[in-house]
Write a protein that holds these residues in place. Structure first.
Motif, PDB file in Angstrom:
ATOM      1  N   LYS A 185      67.109 -38.298  28.374  1.00 59.35           N
ATOM      2  CA  LYS A 185      66.758 -39.510  28.718  1.00 59.35           C
ATOM      3  C   LYS A 185      66.863 -39.406  30.238  1.00 59.35           C
ATOM      4  CE  LYS A 185      67.958 -44.524  28.309  1.00 59.35           C
ATOM      5  NZ  LYS A 185      68.635 -45.272  27.420  1.00 59.35           N
ATOM      6  N   TRP A 186      67.946 -38.802  30.683  1.00 61.62           N
ATOM      7  CA  TRP A 186      68.328 -38.833  32.356  1.00 61.62           C
ATOM      8  C   TRP A 186      68.618 -37.357  32.765  1.00 61.62           C
ATOM      9  CZ3 TRP A 186      67.322 -43.230  34.359  1.00 61.62           C
ATOM     10  CH2 TRP A 186      67.291 -44.580  33.543  1.00 61.62           C
ATOM     11  N   GLU A 187      67.790 -36.911  33.689  1.00 56.58           N
ATOM     12  CA  GLU A 187      67.791 -35.314  33.994  1.00 56.58           C
ATOM     13  C   GLU A 187      69.308 -35.051  34.671  1.00 56.58           C
ATOM     14  OE1 GLU A 187      65.588 -32.373  37.163  1.00 56.58           O
ATOM     15  OE2 GLU A 187      64.601 -34.358  36.531  1.00 56.58           O
ATOM     16  N   ALA A 188      69.836 -35.998  35.234  1.00 55.77           N
ATOM     17  CA  ALA A 188      70.972 -35.656  35.833  1.00 55.77           C
ATOM     18  C   ALA A 188      71.928 -35.261  34.745  1.00 55.77           C
ATOM     19  CB  ALA A 188      71.576 -36.868  36.648  1.00 55.77           C
ATOM     20  N   PHE A 189      72.034 -35.547  33.779  1.00 59.67           N
ATOM     21  CA  PHE A 189      73.263 -35.396  32.512  1.00 59.67           C
ATOM     22  C   PHE A 189      72.998 -34.165  31.952  1.00 59.67           C
ATOM     23  CE2 PHE A 189      73.602 -39.912  32.806  1.00 59.67           C
ATOM     24  CZ  PHE A 189      74.953 -39.924  32.807  1.00 59.67           C
ATOM     25  N   ARG A 190      71.853 -33.218  32.333  1.00 62.39           N
ATOM     26  CA  ARG A 190      71.694 -31.826  31.833  1.00 62.39           C
ATOM     27  C   ARG A 190      72.408 -31.174  32.421  1.00 62.39           C
ATOM     28  NH1 ARG A 190      65.178 -32.320  32.330  1.00 62.39           N
ATOM     29  NH2 ARG A 190      65.123 -34.079  31.036  1.00 62.39           N
ATOM     30  N   TYR A 191      73.038 -31.404  33.657  1.00 61.19           N
ATOM     31  CA  TYR A 191      74.134 -30.536  34.373  1.00 61.19           C
ATOM     32  C   TYR A 191      75.275 -30.451  33.493  1.00 61.19           C
ATOM     33  CZ  TYR A 191      71.371 -30.741  38.389  1.00 61.19           C
ATOM     34  OH  TYR A 191      70.094 -30.590  39.314  1.00 61.19           O
ATOM     35  N   LEU A 192      75.702 -31.326  32.608  1.00 56.77           N
ATOM     36  CA  LEU A 192      76.726 -31.449  31.763  1.00 56.77           C
ATOM     37  C   LEU A 192      76.632 -30.543  30.569  1.00 56.77           C
ATOM     38  CD1 LEU A 192      77.684 -35.299  31.796  1.00 56.77           C
ATOM     39  CD2 LEU A 192      78.707 -33.371  32.974  1.00 56.77           C
ATOM     40  N   LYS A 193      75.413 -30.205  30.423  1.00 56.02           N
ATOM     41  CA  LYS A 193      75.104 -29.187  29.081  1.00 56.02           C
ATOM     42  C   LYS A 193      75.214 -27.766  29.622  1.00 56.02           C
ATOM     43  CE  LYS A 193      71.357 -28.476  25.845  1.00 56.02           C
ATOM     44  NZ  LYS A 193      69.795 -28.838  25.733  1.00 56.02           N
TER      45      LYS A 193
END
Length: 96
Positions: free
Chosen positions: A36-44
């Protein structure tokens, strides 16, 4: 109404254990935000960053850094009450 966050802990599989000031504890699945939000992929891609979760000043949410945060309302509305989460896990484990 704000449901202020009292404490937060990172769990396995990109889940958060969120304790609210009124005494309710919920589990929030951060992985639902990856698409949903590209920025949260960094957490992955960065487990150390994911584990570096903190309660935002005043308890109005949780933060990882200046770019990544989740509001207390989102956590409360879309978190799963811990007793229901345990039941979900036991049901999921029986289906494997």
């Amino acid at each position: 109404m704000f449901h202020k966050v009292k404490a937060v802990n990172a769990l396995d599989n990109f889940h958060l254990n969120v304790q609210f000031a009124e005494g309710i504890t919920k589990i929030y699945d951060v992985s639902q935000l990856f698409d949903k939000w590209e920025a949260f992929r960094y957490l992955k891609d960065d487990p150390d960053l994911f584990n570096n979760i903190q309660v935002d000043v005043g308890g109005y949410g949780v933060i990882w850094n200046d770019d990544l945060d989740i509001s207390c309302d989102e956590l409360y509305a879309n978190g799963c009450v811990i007793n229901a989460y345990k039941k979900f896990l036991s049901t999921s484990n029986n289906k494997r």
